[in-house]
Design an enzyme around this catalytic site. Sequence first.
Site, PDB file in Angstrom:
ATOM      1  N   HIS A  22       0.847  -1.201   0.000  1.00 38.55           N
ATOM      2  CA  HIS A  22       0.000   0.000   0.000  1.00 38.55           C
ATOM      3  C   HIS A  22       0.883   1.251   0.000  1.00 38.55           C
ATOM      4  O   HIS A  22       0.638   2.207  -0.733  1.00 38.55           O
ATOM      5  CB  HIS A  22      -0.880   0.064   1.265  1.00 38.55           C
ATOM      6  CG  HIS A  22      -1.942  -0.969   1.367  1.00 38.55           C
ATOM      7  ND1 HIS A  22      -2.035  -1.840   2.431  1.00 38.55           N
ATOM      8  CD2 HIS A  22      -2.983  -1.288   0.543  1.00 38.55           C
ATOM      9  CE1 HIS A  22      -3.096  -2.627   2.271  1.00 38.55           C
ATOM     10  NE2 HIS A  22      -3.683  -2.322   1.135  1.00 38.55           N
ATOM     11  N   LYS A  46     -16.255  -7.545   6.500  1.00 44.14           N
ATOM     12  CA  LYS A  46     -15.535  -8.562   7.276  1.00 44.14           C
ATOM     13  C   LYS A  46     -15.077  -7.939   8.589  1.00 44.14           C
ATOM     14  O   LYS A  46     -14.831  -6.724   8.649  1.00 44.14           O
ATOM     15  CB  LYS A  46     -14.354  -9.144   6.492  1.00 44.14           C
ATOM     16  CG  LYS A  46     -13.742  -8.223   5.450  1.00 44.14           C
ATOM     17  CD  LYS A  46     -12.645  -8.847   4.633  1.00 44.14           C
ATOM     18  CE  LYS A  46     -11.962  -7.745   3.798  1.00 44.14           C
ATOM     19  NZ  LYS A  46     -10.906  -8.157   2.953  1.00 44.14           N
ATOM     20  N   ARG A  95      -2.464  -5.751  -8.157  1.00 47.48           N
ATOM     21  CA  ARG A  95      -1.301  -6.604  -7.889  1.00 47.48           C
ATOM     22  C   ARG A  95      -1.140  -7.684  -8.937  1.00 47.48           C
ATOM     23  O   ARG A  95      -0.055  -7.951  -9.401  1.00 47.48           O
ATOM     24  CB  ARG A  95      -1.452  -7.262  -6.499  1.00 47.48           C
ATOM     25  CG  ARG A  95      -1.377  -6.283  -5.350  1.00 47.48           C
ATOM     26  CD  ARG A  95      -1.892  -6.914  -4.077  1.00 47.48           C
ATOM     27  NE  ARG A  95      -3.300  -7.278  -4.217  1.00 47.48           N
ATOM     28  CZ  ARG A  95      -3.984  -7.966  -3.346  1.00 47.48           C
ATOM     29  NH1 ARG A  95      -3.406  -8.410  -2.256  1.00 47.48           N
ATOM     30  NH2 ARG A  95      -5.261  -8.239  -3.530  1.00 47.48           N
ATOM     31  N   SER A 133      -3.316  -8.002   3.239  1.00 43.40           N
ATOM     32  CA  SER A 133      -3.486  -7.816   4.681  1.00 43.40           C
ATOM     33  C   SER A 133      -3.793  -9.147   5.371  1.00 43.40           C
ATOM     34  O   SER A 133      -3.323  -9.404   6.481  1.00 43.40           O
ATOM     35  CB  SER A 133      -4.601  -6.803   4.942  1.00 43.40           C
ATOM     36  OG  SER A 133      -4.265  -5.580   4.331  1.00 43.40           O
TER      37      SER A 133
HETATM   38  N1  COA Z   1      -0.217  -3.978  -1.576  1.00 47.57           N
HETATM   39  C1  COA Z   1      -0.584  -4.940  -0.716  1.00 47.57           C
HETATM   40  N2  COA Z   1      -1.858  -5.344  -0.566  1.00 47.57           N
HETATM   41  C2  COA Z   1      -2.793  -4.747  -1.314  1.00 47.57           C
HETATM   42  C3  COA Z   1      -2.485  -3.741  -2.234  1.00 47.57           C
HETATM   43  C4  COA Z   1      -1.134  -3.358  -2.351  1.00 47.57           C
HETATM   44  N3  COA Z   1      -0.751  -2.410  -3.194  1.00 47.57           N
HETATM   45  N4  COA Z   1      -3.608  -3.355  -2.834  1.00 47.57           N
HETATM   46  C5  COA Z   1      -4.588  -4.086  -2.300  1.00 47.57           C
HETATM   47  N5  COA Z   1      -4.085  -4.935  -1.404  1.00 47.57           N
HETATM   48  C6  COA Z   1      -4.823  -5.954  -0.629  1.00 47.57           C
HETATM   49  C7  COA Z   1      -5.219  -5.522   0.740  1.00 47.57           C
HETATM   50  O1  COA Z   1      -4.181  -5.814   1.658  1.00 47.57           O
HETATM   51  C8  COA Z   1      -6.453  -6.353   0.990  1.00 47.57           C
HETATM   52  O2  COA Z   1      -6.092  -7.641   1.435  1.00 47.57           O
HETATM   53  P1  COA Z   1      -7.150  -8.612   2.141  1.00 47.57           P
HETATM   54  O3  COA Z   1      -8.259  -8.906   1.170  1.00 47.57           O
HETATM   55  O4  COA Z   1      -6.330  -9.787   2.442  1.00 47.57           O
HETATM   56  O5  COA Z   1      -7.649  -7.892   3.368  1.00 47.57           O
HETATM   57  C9  COA Z   1      -7.056  -6.530  -0.388  1.00 47.57           C
HETATM   58  O6  COA Z   1      -6.032  -6.213  -1.313  1.00 47.57           O
HETATM   59  C10 COA Z   1      -8.218  -5.624  -0.581  1.00 47.57           C
HETATM   60  O7  COA Z   1      -7.795  -4.284  -0.407  1.00 47.57           O
HETATM   61  P2  COA Z   1      -8.598  -3.095   0.277  1.00 47.57           P
HETATM   62  O8  COA Z   1      -8.366  -1.935  -0.596  1.00 47.57           O
HETATM   63  O9  COA Z   1      -8.219  -2.942   1.686  1.00 47.57           O
HETATM   64  O10 COA Z   1     -10.082  -3.527   0.307  1.00 47.57           O
HETATM   65  P3  COA Z   1     -11.101  -3.685  -0.883  1.00 47.57           P
HETATM   66  O11 COA Z   1     -10.441  -3.905  -2.169  1.00 47.57           O
HETATM   67  O12 COA Z   1     -12.017  -4.739  -0.456  1.00 47.57           O
HETATM   68  O13 COA Z   1     -11.829  -2.237  -1.025  1.00 47.57           O
HETATM   69  C11 COA Z   1     -13.013  -0.329  -0.307  1.00 47.57           C
HETATM   70  C12 COA Z   1     -12.174  -1.556   0.031  1.00 47.57           C
HETATM   71  C13 COA Z   1     -13.009   0.459   0.972  1.00 47.57           C
HETATM   72  C14 COA Z   1     -12.397   0.512  -1.395  1.00 47.57           C
HETATM   73  C15 COA Z   1     -14.433  -0.750  -0.780  1.00 47.57           C
HETATM   74  O14 COA Z   1     -14.895  -1.863  -0.051  1.00 47.57           O
HETATM   75  C16 COA Z   1     -15.413   0.381  -0.584  1.00 47.57           C
HETATM   76  O15 COA Z   1     -15.484   1.261  -1.410  1.00 47.57           O
HETATM   77  N6  COA Z   1     -16.184   0.370   0.544  1.00 47.57           N
HETATM   78  C17 COA Z   1     -17.126   1.405   0.893  1.00 47.57           C
HETATM   79  C18 COA Z   1     -18.560   0.944   0.624  1.00 47.57           C
HETATM   80  C19 COA Z   1     -18.880   1.084  -0.838  1.00 47.57           C
HETATM   81  O16 COA Z   1     -18.904   2.148  -1.408  1.00 47.57           O
HETATM   82  N7  COA Z   1     -19.162  -0.075  -1.469  1.00 47.57           N
HETATM   83  C20 COA Z   1     -19.491  -0.128  -2.853  1.00 47.57           C
HETATM   84  C21 COA Z   1     -18.257  -0.265  -3.685  1.00 47.57           C
HETATM   85  S1  COA Z   1     -18.697  -0.485  -5.393  1.00 47.57           S
END
Ligand code: COA
Length: 168
Positions: A22, A46, A95, A133
């Site tokens: 990140h 989660k 990734r 993560s």
């Molecule tokens: N390096 C390391 N790990 C990375 C990474 C990077 N550059 N980019 C992403 N990851 C990993 C994260 O560690 C995480 O790992 P995990 O699944 O083991 O926990 C995974 O990729 C997902 O990343 P993250 O960005 O934390 O979560 P997400 O992709 O599920 O997205 C939000 C999260 C907050 C952007 C999304 O759920 C959201 O917008 N939520 C708000 C509610 C909403 O609007 N929902 C509708 C969306 S259409």
Amino acid sequence: MTKTKPNSVVYPGFFDPITLGHLNIIERASQIYEQVIVAIAADSPKKSLITIEDRMRLVQDACSKFDNVAVEMFNGLLMRYVKSKPSHVILRGIRTVSDFEYEFQMSLANKKLESSIETVFMMTDAKYSFLSSTLIKEIARLNGNISEMVPEQVEKKMKEIFGYELTC
Ligand code: COA
């Protein structure tokens, strides 16, 4: 179309915890955009290992070396939050090929909810492409060495949560 030039970008995620992968995206974005807003989602489908307050503190600590990076928390829909910002651009890291499908779906859903918002993608540095993560939490839980995967304060937090010295 966005009404303003995209001189700032929102980088959202759960950051449970933030990893060096990140941070690599944040650092590279801070060299392209005038301002990067790291937006931590408080609502998670989660169960989070780390509280929102601690995730804020850890991300702030990791980003303190960048003078154009701000850290904020948001609740509810990402689109609503981004709409309240001056620049309507979301940054997401990719990734692997398998990330693409999910990211593509999410960006289309976001676009449907709010057409003025654009998503830009940045490839994660190859040396961090295996990181997630979940993987960090699993290695830390089993007392593995995560020192080359996360910022120092995250390593300390994991040690505190799992209650032992982190070693190899
Ligand atoms: N390096 C390391 N790990 C990375 C990474 C990077 N550059 N980019 C992403 N990851 C990993 C994260 O560690 C995480 O790992 P995990 O699944 O083991 O926990 C995974 O990729 C997902 O990343 P993250 O960005 O934390 O979560 P997400 O992709 O599920 O997205 C939000 C999260 C907050 C952007 C999304 O759920 C959201 O917008 N939520 C708000 C509610 C909403 O609007 N929902 C509708 C969306 S259409």
